[in-house]
Write a protein that holds these residues in place. Structure first.
Motif, PDB file in Angstrom:
ATOM      1  N   ASN A  95       0.830  -1.200   0.000  1.00  0.00           N
ATOM      2  CA  ASN A  95       0.000   0.000   0.000  1.00  0.00           C
ATOM      3  C   ASN A  95       0.868   1.255   0.000  1.00  0.00           C
ATOM      4  O   ASN A  95       1.134   1.843   1.046  1.00  0.00           O
ATOM      5  CB  ASN A  95      -0.926   0.005   1.212  1.00  0.00           C
ATOM      6  N   LEU A  96       1.315   1.654  -1.164  1.00  0.00           N
ATOM      7  CA  LEU A  96       2.094   2.878  -1.275  1.00  0.00           C
ATOM      8  C   LEU A  96       1.181   4.081  -1.060  1.00  0.00           C
ATOM      9  O   LEU A  96       0.125   4.191  -1.686  1.00  0.00           O
ATOM     10  CB  LEU A  96       2.757   2.955  -2.641  1.00  0.00           C
ATOM     11  N   LEU A  97       1.599   4.970  -0.188  1.00  0.00           N
ATOM     12  CA  LEU A  97       0.779   6.121   0.193  1.00  0.00           C
ATOM     13  C   LEU A  97       1.051   7.263  -0.779  1.00  0.00           C
ATOM     14  O   LEU A  97       1.882   8.126  -0.536  1.00  0.00           O
ATOM     15  CB  LEU A  97       1.095   6.513   1.633  1.00  0.00           C
ATOM     16  N   ILE A  98       0.323   7.272  -1.870  1.00  0.00           N
ATOM     17  CA  ILE A  98       0.622   8.138  -3.005  1.00  0.00           C
ATOM     18  C   ILE A  98      -0.210   9.419  -3.027  1.00  0.00           C
ATOM     19  O   ILE A  98       0.271  10.478  -3.423  1.00  0.00           O
ATOM     20  CB  ILE A  98       0.414   7.367  -4.323  1.00  0.00           C
ATOM     21  N   ASP A  99      -1.445   9.371  -2.566  1.00  0.00           N
ATOM     22  CA  ASP A  99      -2.418  10.435  -2.791  1.00  0.00           C
ATOM     23  C   ASP A  99      -1.982  11.783  -2.209  1.00  0.00           C
ATOM     24  O   ASP A  99      -1.609  11.881  -1.035  1.00  0.00           O
ATOM     25  CB  ASP A  99      -3.764  10.034  -2.187  1.00  0.00           C
ATOM     26  N   THR A 100      -2.040  12.824  -3.023  1.00  0.00           N
ATOM     27  CA  THR A 100      -1.767  14.188  -2.567  1.00  0.00           C
ATOM     28  C   THR A 100      -3.038  15.036  -2.513  1.00  0.00           C
ATOM     29  O   THR A 100      -3.003  16.168  -2.032  1.00  0.00           O
ATOM     30  CB  THR A 100      -0.762  14.892  -3.495  1.00  0.00           C
ATOM     31  N   THR A 101      -4.142  14.482  -2.993  1.00  0.00           N
ATOM     32  CA  THR A 101      -5.398  15.235  -3.052  1.00  0.00           C
ATOM     33  C   THR A 101      -6.296  14.940  -1.862  1.00  0.00           C
ATOM     34  O   THR A 101      -6.799  15.862  -1.201  1.00  0.00           O
ATOM     35  CB  THR A 101      -6.156  14.922  -4.350  1.00  0.00           C
ATOM     36  N   ASP A 102      -6.489  13.664  -1.567  1.00  0.00           N
ATOM     37  CA  ASP A 102      -7.397  13.259  -0.496  1.00  0.00           C
ATOM     38  C   ASP A 102      -6.622  12.738   0.710  1.00  0.00           C
ATOM     39  O   ASP A 102      -5.425  12.448   0.628  1.00  0.00           O
ATOM     40  CB  ASP A 102      -8.353  12.174  -0.997  1.00  0.00           C
ATOM     41  N   TRP A 103      -7.337  12.587   1.806  1.00  0.00           N
ATOM     42  CA  TRP A 103      -6.774  11.999   3.021  1.00  0.00           C
ATOM     43  C   TRP A 103      -6.930  10.487   2.965  1.00  0.00           C
ATOM     44  O   TRP A 103      -8.021   9.986   2.711  1.00  0.00           O
ATOM     45  CB  TRP A 103      -7.471  12.568   4.247  1.00  0.00           C
ATOM     46  N   MET A 104      -5.855   9.764   3.193  1.00  0.00           N
ATOM     47  CA  MET A 104      -5.845   8.301   3.133  1.00  0.00           C
ATOM     48  C   MET A 104      -5.987   7.725   4.551  1.00  0.00           C
ATOM     49  O   MET A 104      -5.128   7.986   5.411  1.00  0.00           O
ATOM     50  CB  MET A 104      -4.539   7.805   2.511  1.00  0.00           C
TER      51      MET A 104
END
Length: 323
Positions: free
Chosen positions: A169-178
């Motif tokens: 699970n690479l934590l990629i998102d810069t738009t939403d909160w994961m």
């Protein structure tokens, strides 16, 4: 630690951070003695309630109350990117991986009470990758301890996290909160949690290069963190709230081999469709409910599950823990 279960969910928000039973008193980091500024580190100086730094790093504090002279720590726009707080007006920022360096920043949070032996606890927090961070990482975990810790060097802490994010699970998102969630059984007496990267490999295999960007982008994996929560799933109040909302009782809870289901929804008795989903929303069981007949869950992996009963009167949901 008797039992560990690791979860990651993009789909299902369990609402833990909104519950009145949250054992983390300042999980959205709103309670502070000073607004962030360029002259002093608010976390290292003990100005964020219940929050401290367990090593020689410099975790950042972002808040909308920042003055014009310290706009680098403003929200939503700051020196590392653009992100609105998930709730409230503040969040924390951590550099948890640097290319070519054996370092990580952390935050340490004091719980509102000691954890109880053999109780099941559900952890949740939210991460968002900063846009000016060139790398993504999956190495993120949570360590529970009886006492607070401090290691002077700015390096990876020699601690073993009880909850970790899966390496895929690479934590990629810069738009939403994961969202990152996990459950475990406490040994008892734990009073502090530490969030960060506990992988002691210099060149972690679970990193990904995003893009070069401009000259002001960093060769690091930097994340904003907000809405940290910890819930005692075995507390009488939590059980009572769940039953009142769901109008369904699942027992035993936690369960090992089978569960029984009773309550107002079950009394409808007419074509009640039963389904069980895991924390990601994946359906693992579907059947027609047969009253007073145990339902086998022995084949399910350990974790949190949701029982959904669909009848002519509507949908009812209850939660249980599989050991």
């Amino acid at each position: 630690m008797k039992y560990v279960f690791i979860l990651f969910s993009f789909i299902l928000n369990t609402g833990l951070s909104c519950a009145q039973n949250n054992l983390i008193s300042n999980g959205s980091f709103e309670n502070n003695n000073v607004c962030p500024n360029h002259l002093a580190n608010a976390i290292n100086n003990g100005n964020i309630a219940y929050t401290s730094n367990p090593n020689g790093g410099t975790p950042d504090y972002f808040n909308s109350c920042t003055t014009a002279m310290s706009q680098a720590y403003q929200v939503p726009s700051n020196f590392l990117g653009y992100q609105s707080p998930r709730t409230g007006t503040a969040y924390i920022g951590l550099d948890i991986w640097d290319k070519g360096y054996f370092v990580s920043e952390y935050i340490q949070i004091k719980l509102s009470e000691n954890l109880k032996q053999n109780h099941h606890y559900a952890f949740e927090c939210y991460l968002s990758r900063a846009e000016k961070s060139r790398y993504s990482i999956s190495n993120f975990g949570v360590h529970f301890s009886i006492d607070s810790v401090y290691y002077a060097p700015f390096e990876i802490l020699p601690l073993t996290p009880q909850i970790i994010n899966p390496p895929t699970n690479l934590l990629i998102d810069t738009t939403d909160w994961m969202p990152i969630t996990g459950t475990f059984i406490a040994n008892g007496g734990e009073r502090f949690i530490i969030l960060g990267n506990f992988n002691n490999s210099m060149q972690s295999l679970d990193t990904i290069y995003q893009y070069y960007g401009s000259a002001n982008h960093y060769d690091a994996a930097y994340y904003y963190i907000d809405d940290v929560s910890l819930i005692d799933l075995d507390s009488a109040l939590v059980v009572k709230e769940n039953e009142a909302k769901a109008q369904v009782l699942v027992f035993p809870n936690p369960a090992k081999e089978s569960i029984n289901i009773s309550g107002i929804a079950v009394q409808d008795k007419k074509d009640v469709l039963l389904s069980i989903t895991d924390i990601t929303g994946k359906q693992v069981i579907q059947a027609i409910l047969i009253e007073k007949q145990p339902l086998s869950v022995a084949h399910l992996e350990a974790g949190i599950y949701f029982v959904k009963l669909q009848s002519r009167k509507g949908l009812n949901v209850a939660k249980f823990v599989k050991e």
